[in-house]
Design an enzyme around this catalytic site. Structure first.
Site, short mmCIF file in Angstrom:
data_model
loop_
_atom_site.label_atom_id
_atom_site.label_comp_id
_atom_site.label_asym_id
_atom_site.label_seq_id
_atom_site.Cartn_x
_atom_site.Cartn_y
_atom_site.Cartn_z
N GLY A 45 36.42 49.02 46.01
CA GLY A 45 37.54 48.08 46.04
C GLY A 45 38.76 48.66 45.34
O GLY A 45 38.69 49.74 44.73
N THR A 47 40.44 47.74 42.68
CA THR A 47 40.40 47.85 41.22
C THR A 47 39.53 49.04 40.81
O THR A 47 39.85 49.77 39.87
CB THR A 47 39.85 46.55 40.60
N ASP A 99 32.75 48.02 38.08
CA ASP A 99 33.06 47.55 39.43
C ASP A 99 34.08 46.42 39.35
O ASP A 99 34.31 45.85 38.28
CB ASP A 99 31.76 47.06 40.10
N GLY A 100 34.65 46.07 40.48
CA GLY A 100 35.56 44.94 40.57
C GLY A 100 34.82 43.70 41.03
O GLY A 100 33.59 43.69 41.15
N ALA A 101 35.55 42.62 41.27
CA ALA A 101 34.95 41.38 41.77
C ALA A 101 36.03 40.56 42.47
O ALA A 101 37.22 40.74 42.23
CB ALA A 101 34.34 40.58 40.63
N ASP A 102 35.57 39.67 43.34
CA ASP A 102 36.51 38.79 44.05
C ASP A 102 36.74 37.49 43.28
O ASP A 102 37.83 36.94 43.31
CB ASP A 102 35.97 38.47 45.45
N LYS A 113 31.20 38.97 44.97
CA LYS A 113 31.66 40.30 45.35
C LYS A 113 31.43 40.49 46.85
O LYS A 113 30.73 39.72 47.48
CB LYS A 113 30.87 41.37 44.58
N GLU A 122 26.60 47.97 45.96
CA GLU A 122 27.07 47.55 44.64
C GLU A 122 25.96 46.85 43.86
O GLU A 122 25.78 47.07 42.67
CB GLU A 122 28.28 46.62 44.78
N LYS A 140 41.59 36.66 39.39
CA LYS A 140 40.21 36.53 39.89
C LYS A 140 39.40 35.47 39.14
O LYS A 140 38.27 35.17 39.54
CB LYS A 140 39.48 37.88 39.78
#
Ligand code: A5P
Length: 257
Positions: A45, A47, A99-102, A113, A122, A140
């Site tokens: 992603g 980020t 990691d990123g996240a939604d 995610k 992931e 987020k």
């Protein structure tokens, strides 16, 4: 200073440049905590891409790190940045993952995610990591999961309509993700324009509306035949870094959640 000058979009939401800066603040703080010699899960992603640039900068200063990529795209990007990579199965345990996240729900650090379609790898990388770190911009944070984003559910292509019907019976509206939302779907052959994951599966975006009990919903989805994995991450995050206008906020998961 006007909102526009601060980077806010006319709607009042932070603009892209502001969000990118907030992502960078969170990424830099998380990367600063990566120990020398770490085997690091590399999320996917936008980020995570910012994080990779920060990681490459630390590596150039002498940090020794080996990455495990969560998508083919991130694998290519990491190689370009000369970050050494190994396969997940080559590492018994990963030191940590970033990691990123939604969507992020505080204080339990539950996540949605998978908007980028990499949720399966992931989750596999997160499940093998000793310490899971999520980096997000403040946009987020949500009051309930699935407030804004549907839950992405990765399903096997064979019989996907039947799997979608079983998901719908849980009270959601599954929509087959397409390669491009701009391309009109062919009602006669929707699978022709389906988005295909790195694992060769489809994604059904399932709009549930705000979840009262994310852990229960996660179990219900996972129990459906045809489902490979879903984008609800419950009890899979130890720390979240949130980049915001006033700096970085750090949240650790309470022991009980
Ligand atoms: C990839 O499949 C996703 O899980 C991403 O980690 C998530 O969508 C966050 O992406 P952005 O950092 O681009 O918002």
């Amino acid at each position: 200073v006007s909102e526009q000058e601060q980077g806010a979009a006319p709607s009042g939401m932070p603009g892209v440049e502001t969000l990118t800066e907030w992502k960078r603040l969170a990424a830099r703080a998380a990367v600063a905590a990566v120990p020398d010699g770490a085997v690091l899960g590399l999320g996917s992603g936008s980020t995570a891409e910012v994080m990779l640039a920060e990681l490459a900068a630390r590596a150039r200063q002498g940090l020794r790190v080996t990455g495990v990529a969560t998508s083919e795209h991130i694998r290519t990007l990491a190689a370009t940045l000369q970050i050494p990579l190994i396969e997940l199965d080559a590492a018994p345990t990963l030191t940590m993952s970033i990691d990123g996240a939604d969507e992020v729900l505080l204080p339990a650090l539950q996540l949605i995610k998978g908007r980028g379609g990499a949720l399966l790898r992931e989750k596999l990388v997160a499940a093998s990591s000793a310490f899971r770190v999520i980096i997000v911009d403040a946009s987020k944070l949500v009051p309930s999961l699935a407030t804004r984003a549907p839950i992405p559910v990765e399903v096997v292509p064979f019989g996907w309509r039947h799997t979608a019907a079983r998901l719908a019976a849980l009270g959601c509206q599954p929509v087959l993700r397409r390669v491009s939302a701009a391309t009109p779907a062919d009602p006669a052959s929707p699978a022709a324009s389906a988005f295909v994951t790195d694992g060769g599966n489809y994604v059904l975006d399932c709009a549930f509306g705000p979840l009262a009990q994310p852990a229960a919903t996660a179990q219900q989805i996972k129990a459906i035949t045809g489902v490979v994995e879903h984008g609800l991450f419950v009890a899979m995050t130890e720390r979240v870094y949130v980049g915001a206008a006033d700096g970085v906020h750090i949240y650790d998961r309470p022991a009980a959640s």
